[in-house]
Design an enzyme around this catalytic site. Structure first.
Site, mmCIF file in Angstrom:
data_model
loop_
_atom_site.group_PDB
_atom_site.id
_atom_site.type_symbol
_atom_site.label_atom_id
_atom_site.label_comp_id
_atom_site.label_asym_id
_atom_site.label_seq_id
_atom_site.Cartn_x
_atom_site.Cartn_y
_atom_site.Cartn_z
ATOM 1 N N LYS A 7 31.538 -3.976 1.962
ATOM 2 C CA LYS A 7 31.640 -2.673 1.299
ATOM 3 C C LYS A 7 32.238 -2.760 -0.096
ATOM 4 O O LYS A 7 31.675 -2.239 -1.065
ATOM 5 C CB LYS A 7 32.450 -1.707 2.157
ATOM 6 C CG LYS A 7 32.612 -0.329 1.507
ATOM 7 C CD LYS A 7 33.264 0.681 2.418
ATOM 8 C CE LYS A 7 34.721 0.414 2.628
ATOM 9 N NZ LYS A 7 35.403 1.567 3.264
ATOM 10 N N THR A 66 46.443 0.915 8.373
ATOM 11 C CA THR A 66 46.808 0.799 6.957
ATOM 12 C C THR A 66 48.236 0.303 6.762
ATOM 13 O O THR A 66 48.511 -0.474 5.844
ATOM 14 C CB THR A 66 46.629 2.154 6.266
ATOM 15 O OG1 THR A 66 47.303 3.168 7.032
ATOM 16 C CG2 THR A 66 45.157 2.512 6.132
ATOM 17 N N GLY A 123 44.021 14.342 5.284
ATOM 18 C CA GLY A 123 45.398 14.637 5.637
ATOM 19 C C GLY A 123 45.987 15.615 4.633
ATOM 20 O O GLY A 123 45.754 15.500 3.425
ATOM 21 N N ASN A 210 32.370 5.162 1.558
ATOM 22 C CA ASN A 210 32.204 4.618 2.902
ATOM 23 C C ASN A 210 30.756 4.612 3.370
ATOM 24 O O ASN A 210 30.483 4.211 4.505
ATOM 25 C CB ASN A 210 33.043 5.423 3.897
ATOM 26 C CG ASN A 210 34.525 5.256 3.641
ATOM 27 O OD1 ASN A 210 35.075 4.174 3.805
ATOM 28 N ND2 ASN A 210 35.183 6.321 3.212
ATOM 29 N N ARG A 299 17.323 -10.385 -21.865
ATOM 30 C CA ARG A 299 18.063 -11.034 -20.784
ATOM 31 C C ARG A 299 19.298 -11.738 -21.345
ATOM 32 O O ARG A 299 19.465 -11.832 -22.561
ATOM 33 C CB ARG A 299 17.139 -12.002 -20.049
ATOM 34 C CG ARG A 299 16.022 -11.303 -19.262
ATOM 35 C CD ARG A 299 15.008 -12.290 -18.736
ATOM 36 N NE ARG A 299 15.633 -13.302 -17.886
ATOM 37 C CZ ARG A 299 15.021 -14.435 -17.521
ATOM 38 N NH1 ARG A 299 13.780 -14.678 -17.933
ATOM 39 N NH2 ARG A 299 15.639 -15.298 -16.760
ATOM 40 N N HIS A 329 5.076 -7.763 -30.147
ATOM 41 C CA HIS A 329 4.153 -7.439 -29.057
ATOM 42 C C HIS A 329 4.063 -8.578 -28.043
ATOM 43 O O HIS A 329 3.881 -9.739 -28.416
ATOM 44 C CB HIS A 329 2.726 -7.185 -29.565
ATOM 45 C CG HIS A 329 2.639 -6.430 -30.838
ATOM 46 N ND1 HIS A 329 2.748 -5.070 -30.909
ATOM 47 C CD2 HIS A 329 2.470 -6.862 -32.118
ATOM 48 C CE1 HIS A 329 2.630 -4.686 -32.166
ATOM 49 N NE2 HIS A 329 2.464 -5.756 -32.919
ATOM 50 N N ALA A 346 1.728 -11.721 -31.373
ATOM 51 C CA ALA A 346 1.481 -11.193 -30.030
ATOM 52 C C ALA A 346 0.984 -12.289 -29.097
ATOM 53 O O ALA A 346 0.163 -13.130 -29.477
ATOM 54 C CB ALA A 346 0.454 -10.066 -30.102
ATOM 55 N N ASN A 352 9.515 -23.024 -22.034
ATOM 56 C CA ASN A 352 10.846 -23.631 -22.018
ATOM 57 C C ASN A 352 11.174 -24.426 -20.761
ATOM 58 O O ASN A 352 12.190 -25.111 -20.724
ATOM 59 C CB ASN A 352 11.905 -22.542 -22.204
ATOM 60 C CG ASN A 352 11.832 -21.466 -21.133
ATOM 61 O OD1 ASN A 352 10.765 -21.168 -20.606
ATOM 62 N ND2 ASN A 352 12.969 -20.867 -20.823
ATOM 63 N N TYR A 353 10.329 -24.359 -19.742
ATOM 64 C CA TYR A 353 10.676 -24.958 -18.445
ATOM 65 C C TYR A 353 9.592 -25.929 -18.020
ATOM 66 O O TYR A 353 8.407 -25.581 -17.972
ATOM 67 C CB TYR A 353 10.840 -23.843 -17.408
ATOM 68 C CG TYR A 353 11.284 -24.293 -16.044
ATOM 69 C CD1 TYR A 353 12.396 -25.103 -15.870
ATOM 70 C CD2 TYR A 353 10.579 -23.884 -14.911
ATOM 71 C CE1 TYR A 353 12.803 -25.501 -14.607
ATOM 72 C CE2 TYR A 353 10.988 -24.268 -13.641
ATOM 73 C CZ TYR A 353 12.100 -25.085 -13.491
ATOM 74 O OH TYR A 353 12.504 -25.470 -12.245
#
Length: 431
Positions: A7, A66, A123, A210, A299, A329, A346, A352-353
């Site tokens: 959570k 708690t 409460g 929650n 990115r 483009h 364009a 690159n890989y």
């Protein structure tokens, strides 16, 4: 939450709720921060260790309420003589300014409360005529008159460390759940004539999460406040409700942000830039006068210089584009450098890989890369050089040179007309 993610690690504004809680503690100037974690959640423990170190962790095992959770931090706070404030990892909108008034309560207990729009389930705080806190009454145990009270308990509490742990040692678990409740310390403090008081915070600030619906509500509140801050700082947004920002988004005044833009974490936009519609930015830096989009993606590591332009359906990752450089483009620029006033045509791709490693592409100042070109990294295009459209560049291009890397065009006179006549005749024969 019905999620595989613990959570408190669910994000609000692109940052884990737990980190928001730690941020608030650090902004208060707390000398120590201790995070109580359960043995059932190794992901939370790892998250805290990465940020604060192992010494900041206290383990509650098994979970027995708690009050028991706070006692789990007693060893970690051994020797600490100051005041302790207890906050929660699922309360992401709480800021230092909301709780700093809880300090300075003397040798007593301070509870942070709020005026509830709908107090059902909370409460109730029973406050006497002098402003002292008499008791905290749980909803299910409240009388009809007490149920009318709208001053409610947020769960945030402060007290001197010595007093806090003395009182917690006296808390008993003789209740329906068999748990040790933190709220019991108020009555125990009054029994020994220690002062008890309450300070109030805004209801939205102490909102707990929650369920997924509450997470969405917290996100909406977070976005609303951050957008208002940006508008007040001089950012132009014609449709602010459509713009999504993150906890650390920085946008300078005089910048225009068009509708449906998403700012992921780590974005810095200088004054006077323009972010056009339907763009997505994350981990990117954009200088003054630069323009992004529409429909662009920046990115992490994208760094646009002054007046640079990244246009329609262009993706930039880990590339520095110097002043005035442009890719207007349909391009992918990954891992490289683009010099000042260079033009990327364009359909250009920085390849690159290689399947195993990433490599860089360098395009020099004033270079021109023609449309539909593939630059196979590692490769360098010199200053003022040109790459002919449709080229696949695998070798460095010297400054001022023209590089052509494509098949030679040939023509066969009349071939197309003859072919089409033949095929039409075949088709007619079959019908």
């Amino acid at each position: 939450m019905k999620s595989l993610v613990p959570k408190v690690l669910h994000p609000v504004g692109g940052r884990a709720m737990l980190d928001h809680a730690i941020d608030a503690a650090e902004a208060l100037g707390c000398e120590r921060v201790v995070v109580v974690v359960g043995a059932h959640s190794p992901e939370v423990r790892a998250h805290v260790e990465k940020r604060l170190g192992a010494a900041a962790i206290a383990v509650q095992d098994p979970p027995l309420g708690t009050g028991h959770a706070v006692r789990a931090a007693e060893t970690a706070l051994a020797g600490f003589a100051g005041e302790v404030i207890i906050t929660y990892g699922d309360v992401p909108l709480l800021k230092a300014r909301d709780i700093e008034a809880a300090f300075g309560g003397g040798e007593g207990v301070t509870v942070v409360g709020f005026e509830a729009r709908d107090p059902t389930g909370y409460g109730r705080l029973l406050i006497d005529a002098d402003g002292g806190l008499e008791a905290i009454v749980e909803h299910k145990e409240a009388s009809p008159d007490q149920l009318k009270i709208t001053a409610c308990n947020s769960g945030v509490m402060a007290a001197p460390a010595r007093l806090l742990f003395e009182l917690l040692a006296e808390v008993r678990n003789d209740n329906a759940k068999g748990e040790y409740y933190l709220t019991d310390v108020v009555a125990l403090a009054r029994e020994r004539a220690a002062p008890t008081r309450t300070v109030m915070a805004d209801e939205d600030a102490v909102m707990g999460v929650n369920a997924q619906s509450e997470l969405a509500a917290a996100e909406a509140l977070f976005q609303k406040v951050r957008r208002e801050d940006l508008l007040a700082a001089g950012v132009t947004m014609a449709a602010p409700d459509t713009v999504h920002v993150s906890w650390d988004t920085e946008i300078g005044g005089g910048t225009t942000v068009e509708p449906y833009v998403v700012f992921g974490p780590g974005v810095k936009i200088a004054a006077g830039a323009r972010i056009r519609a339907f763009s997505h930015l994350e981990g990117a830096t954009v200088a003054a006068g630069a323009e992004v989009g529409p429909y662009a993606r920046l990115r992490p590591g994208a760094d646009l210089g002054e007046g640079a332009r990244v246009g329609n359906f262009v993706e930039v990752k880990n590339v520095r584009m110097a002043a005035g450089a442009k890719a207007n483009h349909l391009a992918y620029l990954g891992d490289g450098d683009v010099g000042a006033k260079a033009n990327i045509g364009a359909g250009t791709i920085f390849c690159n890989y290689d399947g195993f490693f990433k490599h860089r592409t360098t395009v020099g100042e004033g270079a021109f890369v023609g449309s539909n070109s593939s630059l196979v990294a590692p490769v360098s295009i010199g200053a003022g050089a040109m790459v002919g459209s449709g080229s696949v560049i695998t070798k460095d291009v010297a400054p001022g040179d023209l590089a052509l890397a494509r098949g030679q065009q040939t023509a066969k006179p009349g071939w197309a007309a003859k072919f089409m006549d033949m095929m039409r005749a075949k088709k007619a024969a079959k019908t």
